[in-house]
Scaffold this active site. Structure first.
Site, mmCIF file in Angstrom:
data_model
loop_
_atom_site.group_PDB
_atom_site.id
_atom_site.type_symbol
_atom_site.label_atom_id
_atom_site.label_comp_id
_atom_site.label_asym_id
_atom_site.label_seq_id
_atom_site.Cartn_x
_atom_site.Cartn_y
_atom_site.Cartn_z
ATOM 1 N N TYR A 161 0.808 -1.214 0.000
ATOM 2 C CA TYR A 161 0.000 0.000 0.000
ATOM 3 C C TYR A 161 0.848 1.273 0.000
ATOM 4 C CZ TYR A 161 -3.698 -3.242 1.358
ATOM 5 O OH TYR A 161 -4.584 -4.286 1.403
ATOM 6 N N THR A 162 2.038 1.213 0.526
ATOM 7 C CA THR A 162 2.854 2.426 0.655
ATOM 8 C C THR A 162 3.764 2.601 -0.551
ATOM 9 O OG1 THR A 162 4.591 1.247 1.859
ATOM 10 C CG2 THR A 162 2.840 2.250 3.166
#
Length: 905
Positions: A123-124
């Protein structure tokens, strides 16, 4: 077991195998995981993350990339230790509350000060931060070495060519096997200023560096209480720094107040801090709080603590400091890898290691650029020759059947170069001209000619070619200047540091509070007279003087200390608990310590190793300890006199040793086969008496020696020594104004009568039978000193100092004592008073004190009397004097009035 398998078995001792395997594991953890390199301040995983992002083009100017992709690249190419370890390291490098200058620019949830975990790597997104580029700048210019990765498919840098001291700026922490590191972050501008100071003066003292490096600068701000912990950390590499969060007190009406916490200490979990405050309120260890809430947001920390009516906010705040991590300690251990080995370093050593590394980087970069410039100039020279002979060049090319034949023909031909000879000299090209001033093309030049475009034949292109060569000539000259001049190299190093500072320096976040936190504890130390004992094995202790009883001459003594492993006493002296001391080591360094900081023991105790008290290096030990006056105002008119075993002496200002940091400083330079015998304070109107083990002595005035300011000087010749002889003692005596004839006449007066005259007894001048007048006799009696000489076999005598004539330094001296096999060699020579007591210690640890009034006063050239009954193979190794100031008697209590010490090393 079948022979097939047993033939491949090698029997080993399981204990040896466990030791070797554990050592291999420990070194692997230390070098490859937990401890950062002092040069770039990075552990291997952080270095691999940054280099992988750089290689993949994941730069600060490019779009973000998924963190999972970065982790995969690092794990697949360089770090096969699992994705979670890599991602955790990447996450920390993005956190502005963990690093002072984050090295990774993250987008997404990368955790918080509350201890929240980062979002999953899928997600990052991440990319290099701008400052991270300064860690890899010039890495493609041969600046650092590369190693093969774990599977041999890739190369990775052994270190990054960091342009700023990342170890100090961002700090580091890690736990290895048997050691740990915990380095706080600092302000970039302050650290670079310190580097510049070190570049300007490599001999700068650490305390001078502290003028610009105020202390750690934590990314969470907060405050540091006092500077004692900072000084200890910077001087020794270890220290404990008190951190305190920032809080404000606000009035909220109705006689009520609130405490607003706006900054918390570094690495403190904010959520746990709030929970701890609530827990302390519930347990009633903190009283007066009516409401507690965390109002922190993206703009900063804000913990709101509402107080009950009429509660004193300062009292509650102090309770919070005492009971929670709003005030905590940061234990500094400045441990890093230097030359591949873990080492605890002080501030100057870390800066010196970084500056030295940058010198290597700039040198390697310059060599790389020089070679590139020369290669380019070599090609341009070939093109210039071709343009000057263009008609013949075209003819050869047209006449050749293929490119290879044309290239070979160009290389075989001899070409005129007179027209471009100035250009050849300009770029310093190493071409070999033949006797007719012609040369042949190299293969590189011939290939460049064949690839040359026809547009290069224009007049404008010819001029551009000449300008390019002149520009390259300027670059080559500059590169050679850098390689030939360290001064120029350091200028470039300093300029690059300043550019980094101008681009990335930010204001300090952490304030430093001075005041009662640095209160001196000496006022709490009771004044008491102590006997300090130092052994040859490097053990030291202090024992109350009252623990020793007085005995008569010739007694058998008492056990002074327990000797283990044949350790022997090296030095004994008496001082107050507040006596400042200078410790001089065998390598010429000096350390400073107050006496009360020494370990307290009993007469039979061994004490503690000095290596546990002073930051001694490997193979370094203390050879001499000099107690000083407690009042430093008395130091202004004192000098220090050094004496070595080879007869060298040096006079220095005592004030040069007033400011000594905890890790010591260089005191004197010593030859490899020499050692420091004694160091004593002295005044200009005093005399120095050097004595040797062979019974020789030499006396000369202090003023005959000039003060040497250089601490690295080994001094001048003080005494000429016979073969196998060495200086064993240095004594400071009063200066004398009388002539030798007057002194010789005075010495004809019996010593008993001289002592009575000194005590004020009237005398008959005619009865004395000397040509001196009464005033001269009285003055000489009041100024007379007596020299005690003690041998290793327990013999001793007292002689008048007037019997030692004044000579020039550098001579062979006069006879001090008639030594023989019965007396043994001299071990101690020192001035004494009539009411002094003698303390002798043998190599077996036996100690005796006796009154000096029972020691015979004789001439210089005598053997003395037995002072100490020795057993077989027993030798006197240490001699000290203690002056009596209280009531006399066999078991009288004694305190120090004056002290001299001598040792047999």
């Amino acid at each position: 077991m079948t022979d097939k398998y047993s033939s491949n078995l090698v029997p080993v001792n399981i204990e040896d195998e466990m030791k070797a395997s554990y050592l291999d594991y420990a070194m692997s953890v230390i070098v490859s995981r937990a401890i950062p390199d002092v040069r770039d301040g990075l552990k291997p995983v952080h270095r691999r993350i940054i280099y992988s992002m750089y290689e993949a083009g994941n730069h600060a100017s490019k779009p973000y990339r998924k963190s999972a992709r970065i982790v995969g690249d690092v794990m697949g190419k360089y770090h096969p230790h699992g994705d979670s370890a890599i991602y955790d390291s990447l996450v920390r490098m993005t956190q502005d509350f963990s690093l002072r200058l984050p090295l990774v620019d993250g987008q997404g949830n990368f955790g918080s000060m509350d201890g929240d975990a980062a979002a999953a790597m899928r997600y990052t997104e991440s990319r290099m931060s701008k400052v991270a580029h300064k860690l890899v700048e010039d890495i493609d210019k041969g600046t650092v070495s590369f190693n093969i990765n774990y599977d041999g498919s890739e190369e990775e840098p052994s270190v990054l060519p960091a342009m700023f001291p990342n170890l100090l700026v961002n700090g580091s922490g890690g736990i290895a096997v048997g050691m740990a590191t915990n380095i706080p972050p600092h302000n970039l501008g302050e650290i670079i200023d310190a580097c510049c100071l070190y570049i300007d003066n490599n001999d700068i003292e650490i305390l001078d560096l502290l003028e610009v490096v105020k202390g750690p600068d934590f990314p969470t701000g907060s405050m540091i209480l006092g500077i004692s912990g900072i000084r200890s950390a910077y001087l020794t590499g270890r220290g404990s720094i008190i951190m305190r969060g920032k809080a404000e007190i606000e009035n909220i009406g109705n006689s009520r107040q609130a405490i607003i916490i706006t900054e918390i200490p570094y690495m403190v979990n904010k959520a746990r801090l709030v929970e701890k405050i609530a827990e302390m309120v519930k347990e009633k260890r903190i009283e007066g709080i009516s409401d507690l809430r965390d109002e922190s947001n993206k703009n900063g920390v804000r913990i709101f603590i509402e107080l009950k009516k009429d509660v004193v906010a300062e009292v509650v705040l102090n309770q919070i400091y005492a009971c929670t991590q709003l005030q905590t300690n940061f234990g500094v251990i400045m441990l890093a890898l230097k030359d591949g080995l873990p080492k605890v370093m002080n501030l100057k050593e870390v800066i010196a290691a970084f500056v030295s590394f940058r010198e290597v980087v700039i040198t390697n970069r310059t060599i790389y650029l020089l070679n590139k410039a020369r290669d380019r100039a070599h090609i341009l020279l070939g093109l210039a020759i071709a343009i000057s002979n263009i008609d013949e060049i075209i003819y050869i090319i047209k006449a050749s059947n293929d490119t290879n034949l044309a290239k070979q023909e160009l290389m075989d031909r001899q070409w005129e170069v007179l027209d471009i000879l100035p250009l050849i000299k300009l770029v310093d090209d190493k071409v070999m001209l033949n006797e007719r001033g012609k040369l042949s093309f190299t293969e590189v030049q011939a290939k460049a000619i064949l690839e040359m475009k026809l547009q290069r034949l224009t007049a404008m292109e010819k001029n551009k070619l000449e300008q390019d060569l002149k520009h390259l000539a300027t670059e080559i000259a500059e590169y050679l200047n850098i390689l030939d001049s360290r001064t120029r190299l350091l200028e470039i190093l300093k300029e690059e540091l300043i550019k980094v500072k101008e681009e990335f320096a930010v204001p300090r976040l952490t304030a430093i509070e001075f005041g009662e936190f640095d209160q001196d504890i000496e006022d709490l130390i009771q004044r008491e007279e102590m006997v300090v004992t130092v052994t040859l094995g490097g053990y030291i202790k202090r024992v109350p003087l009252s623990s020793y009883r007085s005995q008569k001459r010739g007694g058998k003594g008492r056990s002074g200390l327990s000797m283990r492993d044949e350790d022997i006493t090296m030095q004994v002296f008496v001082g107050s608990t507040h006596t400042p001391m200078l410790f001089f080591s065998n390598i010429g360094k000096v350390y400073s310590l107050k006496l009360y900081k020494l370990p307290l023991s009993n007469p039979q105790g061994k004490g503690r190793p000095m290596v546990n008290i002073l930051p001694l290096q490997e193979n370094e030990h203390i050879t001499n300890i000099m107690p000083l006056p407690e009042n430093q105002d008395e130091w202004d008119h004192l000098n220090i006199m050094f004496a070595t075993a080879k007869g060298n002496i040096r006079r220095s200002d005592l004030l040069d040793f007033k400011k000594i940091q905890l890790n010591g400083k260089i005191a004197i330079r010593l030859d490899e086969d020499d050692k420091l015998i004694d160091v004593k304070p002295c005044k200009e109107d005093e005399h120095i008496l050097l004595a040797t083990k062979a019974g020789k002595a030499l006396r000369f005035p202090v003023e005959s020696l000039r003060i040497i300011k250089s601490r690295i000087s080994d001094g001048v010749r003080g005494m000429k020594l016979a073969k196998e002889d060495s200086v064993i003692s240095m004594t400071v005596l009063k200066g004398i104004n009388s002539t030798k004839e007057d002194r010789d006449a005075y010495l004809t007066v019996p010593w008993e009568k001289r002592l009575k005259i000194a005590k004020g007894e009237e005398f008959n001048l005619e009865a004395l039978g000397v040509h001196l007048n009464a005033d001269s006799i009285l003055e000489m009696a009041n100024s007379e000193e007596f020299i005690l000489t003690v041998t290793e076999n327990g013999f001793g005598k007292r002689s008048s100092a007037y019997g030692y004539r004044i000579t020039d330094r550098g001579g062979s001296g006069i006879i001090n004592m008639d030594i023989n096999d019965k007396t043994g060699l001299v071990v101690g020579v020192m001035p004494v008073k009539m009411d002094d007591e003698l303390m002798l210690i043998t190599n077996s640890g036996k100690l005796i004190r006796c009154k000096l009034e029972s020691v015979r006063i004789t001439g210089r050239n005598t053997s003395g009397v037995i002072l100490f009954k020795l057993d077989d193979d027993e030798k006197v190794v240490s001699v000290s004097l203690i002056a009596e100031t209280s009531e006399s008697g066999e078991d009288s209590e004694l305190v120090e009035d004056g002290l001299e010490s001598a040792e047999n090393m």
